[in-house]
Motif scaffolding. Sequence first.
Motif, mmCIF file in Angstrom:
data_model
loop_
_atom_site.group_PDB
_atom_site.id
_atom_site.type_symbol
_atom_site.label_atom_id
_atom_site.label_comp_id
_atom_site.label_asym_id
_atom_site.label_seq_id
_atom_site.Cartn_x
_atom_site.Cartn_y
_atom_site.Cartn_z
ATOM 1 N N ILE A 274 0.839 -1.205 0.000
ATOM 2 C CA ILE A 274 0.000 0.000 0.000
ATOM 3 C C ILE A 274 0.869 1.249 0.000
ATOM 4 O O ILE A 274 0.623 2.204 -0.750
ATOM 5 C CB ILE A 274 -0.943 -0.012 1.220
ATOM 6 N N ASN A 275 1.921 1.253 0.807
ATOM 7 C CA ASN A 275 2.820 2.414 0.860
ATOM 8 C C ASN A 275 3.521 2.636 -0.479
ATOM 9 O O ASN A 275 3.730 3.780 -0.911
ATOM 10 C CB ASN A 275 3.859 2.227 1.972
ATOM 11 N N LYS A 276 3.890 1.535 -1.150
ATOM 12 C CA LYS A 276 4.507 1.665 -2.471
ATOM 13 C C LYS A 276 3.531 2.272 -3.476
ATOM 14 O O LYS A 276 3.911 3.107 -4.300
ATOM 15 C CB LYS A 276 4.987 0.296 -2.965
ATOM 16 N N GLU A 277 2.264 1.843 -3.409
ATOM 17 C CA GLU A 277 1.258 2.392 -4.313
ATOM 18 C C GLU A 277 1.003 3.872 -4.032
ATOM 19 O O GLU A 277 0.748 4.652 -4.940
ATOM 20 C CB GLU A 277 -0.043 1.588 -4.198
ATOM 21 N N ILE A 278 1.080 4.243 -2.756
ATOM 22 C CA ILE A 278 0.901 5.664 -2.403
ATOM 23 C C ILE A 278 2.012 6.504 -3.014
ATOM 24 O O ILE A 278 1.767 7.553 -3.614
ATOM 25 C CB ILE A 278 0.866 5.825 -0.863
ATOM 26 N N GLU A 279 3.270 6.036 -2.881
ATOM 27 C CA GLU A 279 4.396 6.770 -3.454
ATOM 28 C C GLU A 279 4.287 6.831 -4.974
ATOM 29 O O GLU A 279 4.554 7.864 -5.598
ATOM 30 C CB GLU A 279 5.716 6.099 -3.046
ATOM 31 N N LYS A 280 3.890 5.712 -5.578
ATOM 32 C CA LYS A 280 3.717 5.668 -7.031
ATOM 33 C C LYS A 280 2.611 6.622 -7.469
ATOM 34 O O LYS A 280 2.731 7.331 -8.485
ATOM 35 C CB LYS A 280 3.392 4.235 -7.449
ATOM 36 N N SER A 281 1.526 6.670 -6.701
ATOM 37 C CA SER A 281 0.395 7.548 -7.027
ATOM 38 C C SER A 281 0.793 9.017 -6.957
ATOM 39 O O SER A 281 0.419 9.826 -7.808
ATOM 40 C CB SER A 281 -0.762 7.259 -6.075
ATOM 41 N N LYS A 282 1.574 9.364 -5.937
ATOM 42 C CA LYS A 282 2.032 10.751 -5.790
ATOM 43 C C LYS A 282 2.983 11.139 -6.918
ATOM 44 O O LYS A 282 2.930 12.249 -7.447
ATOM 45 C CB LYS A 282 2.737 10.933 -4.444
ATOM 46 N N LYS A 283 3.832 10.205 -7.282
ATOM 47 C CA LYS A 283 4.858 10.498 -8.278
ATOM 48 C C LYS A 283 4.277 10.586 -9.685
ATOM 49 O O LYS A 283 4.621 11.487 -10.465
ATOM 50 C CB LYS A 283 5.941 9.417 -8.221
ATOM 51 N N LEU A 284 3.373 9.660 -10.018
ATOM 52 C CA LEU A 284 2.835 9.574 -11.385
ATOM 53 C C LEU A 284 1.443 10.166 -11.512
ATOM 54 O O LEU A 284 0.866 10.159 -12.603
ATOM 55 C CB LEU A 284 2.809 8.110 -11.839
ATOM 56 N N ASN A 285 0.904 10.656 -10.392
ATOM 57 C CA ASN A 285 -0.442 11.253 -10.395
ATOM 58 C C ASN A 285 -1.481 10.251 -10.904
ATOM 59 O O ASN A 285 -2.310 10.550 -11.753
ATOM 60 C CB ASN A 285 -0.468 12.528 -11.250
ATOM 61 N N LYS A 286 -1.406 9.023 -10.362
ATOM 62 C CA LYS A 286 -2.347 7.972 -10.739
ATOM 63 C C LYS A 286 -3.184 7.558 -9.528
ATOM 64 O O LYS A 286 -2.751 7.676 -8.386
ATOM 65 C CB LYS A 286 -1.602 6.760 -11.294
ATOM 66 N N THR A 287 -4.375 7.072 -9.831
ATOM 67 C CA THR A 287 -5.306 6.658 -8.782
ATOM 68 C C THR A 287 -5.215 5.151 -8.551
ATOM 69 O O THR A 287 -5.033 4.384 -9.479
ATOM 70 C CB THR A 287 -6.748 7.018 -9.192
ATOM 71 N N PHE A 288 -5.321 4.749 -7.281
ATOM 72 C CA PHE A 288 -5.488 3.335 -6.978
ATOM 73 C C PHE A 288 -6.520 3.208 -5.865
ATOM 74 O O PHE A 288 -6.859 4.181 -5.194
ATOM 75 C CB PHE A 288 -4.160 2.670 -6.599
ATOM 76 N N SER A 289 -7.058 1.996 -5.689
ATOM 77 C CA SER A 289 -8.103 1.772 -4.693
ATOM 78 C C SER A 289 -7.760 0.581 -3.808
ATOM 79 O O SER A 289 -6.971 -0.285 -4.183
ATOM 80 C CB SER A 289 -9.457 1.540 -5.370
ATOM 81 N N ILE A 290 -8.367 0.575 -2.633
ATOM 82 C CA ILE A 290 -8.181 -0.502 -1.666
ATOM 83 C C ILE A 290 -9.547 -1.046 -1.265
ATOM 84 O O ILE A 290 -10.477 -0.269 -1.021
ATOM 85 C CB ILE A 290 -7.429 -0.006 -0.414
ATOM 86 N N LEU A 291 -9.662 -2.368 -1.207
ATOM 87 C CA LEU A 291 -10.854 -3.020 -0.670
ATOM 88 C C LEU A 291 -10.499 -3.684 0.646
ATOM 89 O O LEU A 291 -9.489 -4.376 0.739
ATOM 90 C CB LEU A 291 -11.380 -4.096 -1.635
#
Length: 386
Positions: A274-291
């Motif tokens: 999850i932390n990796k996806e957060i960093e990736k989202s901030k860097k690339l301005n992409k959205t991800f979701s968690i269930l």
Amino acid sequence: YNLIFSKYGIVSIYKPSFFVKDSVYLPTDSICSYQKYEKSNFYLIGCIEKSTIYKITISESLKTSLVFFLALVSFNLIMYPLSKRLVLFPIDYIKSKIEEIEKKGINRVKFRLHFFGKDEIALISKKLEEFRLKIVSYQKKMELMFQTITKMLLKTNNIKNFSSFVLNNLDKIFNLEGSYIVYKNDQEINILSDGYLKNKDNLSNVKNIIIEKQIDEKSSIEFYCFSKDDISIEDLKYIDIILSNLAYIINIYKMATYDYLTQLLNRPKILEHINKEIEKSKKLNKTFSILMIDLDDFKKINDKYGHNIGDLLLIDISKLVKENLKETDIIGRFGEDEFIIVLPDTNKEKAIIVAERIKNIINDKNFQINGNLIFNISASIAVVEF
């Protein structure tokens, strides 16, 4: 190791024997040495028979006498300077090579004198070269055994790359035509890592060797290799030790990464993703979701039927959910009856569709446990978009 490979002499020609005893037993017909293992009640004892020493001493004396006699005859037939130069050259050559080994290392120096003659000195040169190659081979095998332990500190986050590293080294050291490793557990069978095949089109004349190593009670690895020549018992023992180290490392990796019951990622690892996806989202301005999946009233099942039944039910539910996810989706066990799914590059609207599908799959399934217990489980799923 110190006895056999010491620079003061090579003791292996005396055919030493080693054995373990819980008391010091020294045969009277042998020269022995022993060492007690720390924090134990047993000794490692090494012995060389005196008769062997006598035989080799006499044999070497005869050989030395013969060489000396030939040198003396040559000296009398030819002028002294030339005789000295010709006779001592092979000995000086071997001596210089031995000195060179001490400086550069045994893997960088070769004995070549036997290519230019067939006398006793040439035979000595040939035997020294054969012995040198054998030691170099042992060193490479030992180095690979140590690397399977030491490199795990650097590669435990990528067990597939580490397995490829081990396979490629096995192929090179033991001159294999190729190899691969299959990982098996009670939920899946897949090729963990495959090495290279030198000639994929011509494997009809090669021998197939399989070695299985247990990782834990639920999983194991199978090593498959192809060789044109028979692999010696000694080399098979080396391979076995290396694979044992690899299985041990995989077991450590599994314990640090996966939930023991469901074989899903454990809580620390899913949070790491999850932390990796957060960093990736901030860097690339992409959205991800968690269930986050919570099984409704699961505690009642544990209280009524016991934790063993509850555990079997959790295993079946985790398999069902995992089978209905994409390869890019990441699932882990967050709590006793809670699961987290990370959906990369997915907005909330698409995540809700996935959540509804998973919820319906769980709700519609009749879980049969131990052949006679049937459970209908419902799940609540929270959806979060970042």
